[in-house]
Write a protein that holds these residues in place. Structure first.
Motif, PDB file in Angstrom:
ATOM      1  N   ARG A 109       7.294  20.993   3.253  1.00 38.95           N
ATOM      2  CA  ARG A 109       7.214  21.239   4.368  1.00 38.95           C
ATOM      3  C   ARG A 109       6.306  20.525   5.497  1.00 38.95           C
ATOM      4  NH1 ARG A 109       9.793  25.510   5.878  1.00 38.95           N
ATOM      5  NH2 ARG A 109      11.590  25.436   4.249  1.00 38.95           N
ATOM      6  N   GLY A 110       5.120  21.367   4.852  1.00 39.05           N
ATOM      7  CA  GLY A 110       3.775  21.381   5.695  1.00 39.05           C
ATOM      8  C   GLY A 110       3.730  20.004   5.404  1.00 39.05           C
ATOM      9  N   ILE A 111       3.280  20.037   4.409  1.00 33.01           N
ATOM     10  CA  ILE A 111       2.768  18.085   4.352  1.00 33.01           C
ATOM     11  C   ILE A 111       3.557  16.908   4.817  1.00 33.01           C
ATOM     12  CG2 ILE A 111       2.682  16.382   2.023  1.00 33.01           C
ATOM     13  CD1 ILE A 111      -0.012  18.768   2.615  1.00 33.01           C
ATOM     14  N   MET A 112       4.751  17.485   4.031  1.00 35.42           N
ATOM     15  CA  MET A 112       6.335  15.986   5.397  1.00 35.42           C
ATOM     16  C   MET A 112       5.607  16.175   6.901  1.00 35.42           C
ATOM     17  SD  MET A 112       9.569  16.578   3.367  1.00 35.42           S
ATOM     18  CE  MET A 112       9.424  18.227   3.283  1.00 35.42           C
ATOM     19  N   ILE A 113       5.790  17.940   7.045  1.00 35.70           N
ATOM     20  CA  ILE A 113       5.448  17.609   9.190  1.00 35.70           C
ATOM     21  C   ILE A 113       4.177  16.562   8.950  1.00 35.70           C
ATOM     22  CG2 ILE A 113       5.267  18.636  10.942  1.00 35.70           C
ATOM     23  CD1 ILE A 113       7.258  20.767   9.506  1.00 35.70           C
TER      24      ILE A 113
ATOM     25  N   THR B 104       2.767   7.149   5.138  1.00 31.53           N
ATOM     26  CA  THR B 104       3.663   6.334   4.819  1.00 31.53           C
ATOM     27  C   THR B 104       4.427   7.495   3.059  1.00 31.53           C
ATOM     28  OG1 THR B 104       3.916   5.101   6.683  1.00 31.53           O
ATOM     29  CG2 THR B 104       5.377   4.544   4.523  1.00 31.53           C
ATOM     30  N   GLY B 105       3.654   6.985   2.372  1.00 30.72           N
ATOM     31  CA  GLY B 105       3.321   6.821   0.830  1.00 30.72           C
ATOM     32  C   GLY B 105       3.625   8.697   0.864  1.00 30.72           C
ATOM     33  N   LEU B 106       2.793   8.883   1.006  1.00 32.50           N
ATOM     34  CA  LEU B 106       2.932  10.906   1.224  1.00 32.50           C
ATOM     35  C   LEU B 106       4.400  10.936   1.686  1.00 32.50           C
ATOM     36  CD1 LEU B 106       0.986  13.854   0.278  1.00 32.50           C
ATOM     37  CD2 LEU B 106       0.751  13.622   1.956  1.00 32.50           C
ATOM     38  N   LEU B 107       4.730  10.977   2.602  1.00 36.02           N
ATOM     39  CA  LEU B 107       5.844  11.486   3.268  1.00 36.02           C
ATOM     40  C   LEU B 107       7.017  11.131   2.112  1.00 36.02           C
ATOM     41  CD1 LEU B 107       7.304  13.227   5.413  1.00 36.02           C
ATOM     42  CD2 LEU B 107       7.516  10.695   7.029  1.00 36.02           C
ATOM     43  N   ILE B 108       7.105   9.834   1.612  1.00 33.17           N
ATOM     44  CA  ILE B 108       7.914   9.079   0.556  1.00 33.17           C
ATOM     45  C   ILE B 108       8.719  10.200   0.034  1.00 33.17           C
ATOM     46  CG2 ILE B 108       9.178   7.763  -0.312  1.00 33.17           C
ATOM     47  CD1 ILE B 108       8.476   5.483   1.944  1.00 33.17           C
ATOM     48  N   GLY B 109       7.493  10.115  -0.849  1.00 40.06           N
ATOM     49  CA  GLY B 109       7.500  11.219  -2.247  1.00 40.06           C
ATOM     50  C   GLY B 109       7.277  12.662  -2.333  1.00 40.06           C
ATOM     51  N   THR B 110       7.214  13.175  -1.315  1.00 38.50           N
ATOM     52  CA  THR B 110       7.200  14.811  -0.518  1.00 38.50           C
ATOM     53  C   THR B 110       8.530  14.530  -0.383  1.00 38.50           C
ATOM     54  OG1 THR B 110       4.756  14.714  -0.168  1.00 38.50           O
ATOM     55  CG2 THR B 110       6.170  16.623   0.288  1.00 38.50           C
ATOM     56  N   VAL B 111       9.103  13.916   0.688  1.00 41.70           N
ATOM     57  CA  VAL B 111      10.068  14.254   0.940  1.00 41.70           C
ATOM     58  C   VAL B 111      11.332  14.155  -0.462  1.00 41.70           C
ATOM     59  CG1 VAL B 111      12.373  12.966   1.812  1.00 41.70           C
ATOM     60  CG2 VAL B 111       9.989  13.640   2.876  1.00 41.70           C
ATOM     61  N   ILE B 112      11.470  13.212  -1.389  1.00 42.68           N
ATOM     62  CA  ILE B 112      12.127  12.779  -2.832  1.00 42.68           C
ATOM     63  C   ILE B 112      11.548  13.928  -3.059  1.00 42.68           C
ATOM     64  CG2 ILE B 112      12.554  10.867  -4.010  1.00 42.68           C
ATOM     65  CD1 ILE B 112      11.986   9.491  -2.367  1.00 42.68           C
ATOM     66  N   PHE B 113      10.550  14.814  -3.067  1.00 37.86           N
ATOM     67  CA  PHE B 113      10.391  15.587  -4.384  1.00 37.86           C
ATOM     68  C   PHE B 113      11.087  16.178  -4.185  1.00 37.86           C
ATOM     69  CE2 PHE B 113       8.011  18.151  -7.599  1.00 37.86           C
ATOM     70  CZ  PHE B 113       7.526  16.929  -8.748  1.00 37.86           C
ATOM     71  N   ASP B 114      10.705  17.185  -2.751  1.00 38.95           N
ATOM     72  CA  ASP B 114      11.262  18.218  -1.984  1.00 38.95           C
ATOM     73  C   ASP B 114      13.315  17.960  -2.269  1.00 38.95           C
ATOM     74  OD1 ASP B 114      11.072  20.589  -0.258  1.00 38.95           O
ATOM     75  OD2 ASP B 114      12.405  19.780   1.550  1.00 38.95           O
ATOM     76  N   LEU B 115      13.288  17.261  -2.156  1.00 39.09           N
ATOM     77  CA  LEU B 115      15.247  17.135  -2.293  1.00 39.09           C
ATOM     78  C   LEU B 115      15.391  17.241  -3.973  1.00 39.09           C
ATOM     79  CD1 LEU B 115      15.725  13.799   0.462  1.00 39.09           C
ATOM     80  CD2 LEU B 115      16.334  16.532   0.613  1.00 39.09           C
ATOM     81  N   MET B 116      14.211  17.213  -4.909  1.00 37.44           N
ATOM     82  CA  MET B 116      15.386  17.179  -6.012  1.00 37.44           C
ATOM     83  C   MET B 116      14.994  18.474  -6.592  1.00 37.44           C
ATOM     84  SD  MET B 116      15.783  14.190  -7.766  1.00 37.44           S
ATOM     85  CE  MET B 116      16.931  13.979  -6.300  1.00 37.44           C
TER      86      MET B 116
ATOM     87  N   ALA C 276       1.267  -1.571  -0.130  1.00 38.86           N
ATOM     88  CA  ALA C 276      -0.031   0.273  -0.192  1.00 38.86           C
ATOM     89  C   ALA C 276       1.216   1.129   0.007  1.00 38.86           C
ATOM     90  CB  ALA C 276      -1.361  -0.137   1.240  1.00 38.86           C
ATOM     91  N   VAL C 277       2.208   0.712   1.045  1.00 37.06           N
ATOM     92  CA  VAL C 277       2.964   2.270   0.949  1.00 37.06           C
ATOM     93  C   VAL C 277       3.298   3.005  -0.824  1.00 37.06           C
ATOM     94  CG1 VAL C 277       5.518   2.726   1.247  1.00 37.06           C
ATOM     95  CG2 VAL C 277       3.884   1.749   3.084  1.00 37.06           C
ATOM     96  N   LEU C 278       3.951   1.855  -1.921  1.00 40.44           N
ATOM     97  CA  LEU C 278       4.163   1.980  -2.793  1.00 40.44           C
ATOM     98  C   LEU C 278       2.427   2.437  -3.676  1.00 40.44           C
ATOM     99  CD1 LEU C 278       5.947   1.434  -5.590  1.00 40.44           C
ATOM    100  CD2 LEU C 278       4.772  -0.542  -5.447  1.00 40.44           C
ATOM    101  N   GLU C 279       2.203   1.676  -3.647  1.00 42.26           N
ATOM    102  CA  GLU C 279       0.462   2.816  -3.803  1.00 42.26           C
ATOM    103  C   GLU C 279       0.240   4.067  -4.202  1.00 42.26           C
ATOM    104  OE1 GLU C 279      -1.756   0.175  -6.296  1.00 42.26           O
ATOM    105  OE2 GLU C 279      -1.303  -1.488  -5.214  1.00 42.26           O
ATOM    106  N   TRP C 280      -0.055   4.687  -3.185  1.00 41.40           N
ATOM    107  CA  TRP C 280      -0.122   5.838  -2.072  1.00 41.40           C
ATOM    108  C   TRP C 280       0.937   6.780  -3.151  1.00 41.40           C
ATOM    109  CZ3 TRP C 280      -4.488   6.969  -1.754  1.00 41.40           C
ATOM    110  CH2 TRP C 280      -5.601   6.087  -0.999  1.00 41.40           C
TER     111      TRP C 280
ATOM    112  N   LEU D  16       2.276  10.877  -5.442  1.00 44.78           N
ATOM    113  CA  LEU D  16       3.343  11.462  -5.723  1.00 44.78           C
ATOM    114  C   LEU D  16       2.892  12.314  -7.404  1.00 44.78           C
ATOM    115  CD1 LEU D  16       6.644  12.092  -6.427  1.00 44.78           C
ATOM    116  CD2 LEU D  16       6.845   9.897  -7.868  1.00 44.78           C
ATOM    117  N   PHE D  17       1.885  11.993  -8.089  1.00 49.99           N
ATOM    118  CA  PHE D  17       1.335  12.805  -8.882  1.00 49.99           C
ATOM    119  C   PHE D  17       1.353  14.091  -9.080  1.00 49.99           C
ATOM    120  CE2 PHE D  17      -1.139  13.736 -12.616  1.00 49.99           C
ATOM    121  CZ  PHE D  17      -0.434  12.949 -13.855  1.00 49.99           C
ATOM    122  N   GLY D  18      -0.097  14.220  -7.233  1.00 49.09           N
ATOM    123  CA  GLY D  18      -0.416  15.173  -7.043  1.00 49.09           C
ATOM    124  C   GLY D  18       0.215  16.160  -6.408  1.00 49.09           C
ATOM    125  N   THR D  19       1.881  16.009  -6.312  1.00 49.63           N
ATOM    126  CA  THR D  19       3.034  16.946  -6.063  1.00 49.63           C
ATOM    127  C   THR D  19       3.551  17.626  -7.497  1.00 49.63           C
ATOM    128  OG1 THR D  19       3.016  15.735  -3.961  1.00 49.63           O
ATOM    129  CG2 THR D  19       5.027  17.705  -4.048  1.00 49.63           C
ATOM    130  N   ALA D  20       3.106  16.728  -8.297  1.00 54.53           N
ATOM    131  CA  ALA D  20       4.021  17.238  -9.516  1.00 54.53           C
ATOM    132  C   ALA D  20       3.209  17.983 -10.149  1.00 54.53           C
ATOM    133  CB  ALA D  20       4.792  16.091 -10.441  1.00 54.53           C
TER     134      ALA D  20
END
Length: 437
Positions: free
Chosen positions: A291-295, A176-188, A35-39, A44-48
């Protein structure tokens, strides 16, 4: 088509499946990992869409039109979700939860990986947005069957008095999926702008292949749920689950759909539209809402099992109604805090409403909704109700953008929309009838 008496007997017999020793942490891990992967893929698409897809795939004369087109593509994925829910709900109620969940994982993960390889409008013209729409449909179709199955994998293994807790763990995968996606997208996004536009945005999508391999491996090593096994062994599998569901439980399907609206609408207003509003209207750096979404996601991960545990004591409906009330009450303060332009207050707004509205409802809704449907149509019922509401929720960022433009960049009509939806969900949750005692 199954008769009413058949369904009732099926539910009664499956409610007391033979005892089978099983490791609940292992079952929860299998449900959670996939489920982490699917979310991750879907969020990730929403952030992009909020930050990058507009100029890359939908170049236009103004930023609003470009972002609007990206949000429309974001919404397209939600159109495919009910189709995926019906298709995989049928498979899940006919063939089993486990095999269906492996299929949904492969489909969603493949779609996300291919987005990372997709040429942009500058390279192939109109075929770029067409390809993006197609892959978004693939994502949505796969996720349409994930929600119901991932939840049932744990709920149907768990003891009745612990279903709220165990059923909340797969829900934590969304944060968890949202956090991982947002962190990676923020770094990039911290790369030089040209590098980010050229290749940096692709990295989060390509990394999904790693989680895909891990998720498939874990799910291959989990047992089918005892509820479904008992249904199959007693020959209570219904021929066409969707027909049986609509014939025997149309009101609960409608009420579950209505109840979920507040959760999906509040989430998309915070995590998708909120990023655009803070960045383009309030004029704050995009790092602040990210950052708000990550927190918020970090806070939501432990809150999900906590709310699930409370639901075993106080009831799923009670906690869900509290979430609806919070969604209503916090709508106006949320935008008031965003309008201050203060990074600290924006973070507070996003964390508080995320924790007390969508997270609270999302934590308990899988178990709450599962208990509204008979076992042999449960996967279908859960998927249909969830994904039909997702169609409405998916287009909320686009509707909110229109309301914002119509009201001279004032967010109060958007807040009023969230408040109205919260009332609908509150009433729907009150009217739903539990069948799984």
């Amino acid at each position: 088509m199954a008769r009413s008496s058949d369904i009732a007997k099926a539910d009664e017999s499956v409610m007391k499946p033979p005892h089978r020793s099983v490791s609940m942490p292992k079952v929860a891990a299998a449900s959670f990992a996939g489920a982490v992967l699917e979310w991750y893929d879907f969020f990730l698409f929403g952030t992009a869409s909020a930050l990058i897809f507009g100029p890359l795939f939908f170049p236009a004369t103004n930023a609003a039109a470009s972002t609007g087109a990206a949000f429309a593509t974001f919404g397209v994925g939600f159109i495919a979700r009910p189709l995926g829910g019906i298709f995989f709900g049928h498979l899940g109620d006919k063939l089993g939860r486990k095999v269906t969940l492996i299929a949904t994982l492969l489909i969603t993960g493949t779609g996300t990986f291919l987005i990372g390889l997709l040429p942009t409008y500058a390279s192939i013209g109109i075929w770029a947005p067409i390809g993006l729409v197609i892959l978004r449909l693939v994502q949505g179709f796969g996720l349409g069957g994930e929600y119901g199955g991932a939840a049932l994998l744990t709920i149907e293994h768990a003891a009745p008095n612990r279903r709220g807790f165990w059923g909340s763990l797969p829900q934590a995968s969304a944060a968890t999926g949202l956090l991982i996606g947002t962190v990676i997208f923020d770094l990039m996004s911290r790369l030089p702008r040209n590098d980010f536009l050229d290749w940096g945005w692709r990295v989060p999508f390509l990394l999904s292949v790693v989680m895909l391999a891990i998720g498939v491996f874990i799910r291959l090593n989990v047992l089918e749920t005892p509820d479904f096994e008992h249904t199959r062994q007693t020959d209570q599998v219904t021929r066409v689950p969707l027909f049986s569901l609509l014939a025997q439980q149309p009101l609960n399907t409608l009420y579950a759909t209505g109840a979920r609206l507040a959760e999906t609408v509040s989430f998309n207003i915070i995590a998708v539209f909120g990023i655009t509003y803070v960045t383009n209207v309030v004029g704050v750096s995009r790092s602040v809402p990210l950052r708000g979404i990550m927190i918020s996601s970090l806070v939501a991960i432990p809150l999900c099992p906590l709310f699930g545990l409370l639901s075993d004591r106080w009831g799923r409906r009670t906690l869900y109604l509290v979430g609806c009330v919070c969604s209503f009450v916090l709508a106006l303060p949320f935008f008031a805090l965003l309008d201050t332009g203060s990074p600290g207050l924006i973070l507070v707004a996003m964390v508080i409403i995320y924790s007390l509205a969508p997270t609270l409802m999302f934590s308990v809704e899988a178990t709450f909704f599962a208990e509204l449907f008979h076992v042999n149509v449960r996967y279908t019922g859960l998927s249909v109700a969830y994904q039909l509401s997702a169609v409405i929720g998916g287009f909320v960022p686009l509707v909110a953008l229109y309301l914002l433009t119509a009201d001279a960049k004032s967010p109060w009509m958007v807040a009023a929309l969230l408040m109205a939806i919260s009332v609908i969900s509150f009433l729907s949750a009150c009217l739903a009838t539990r069948v799984d005692k």
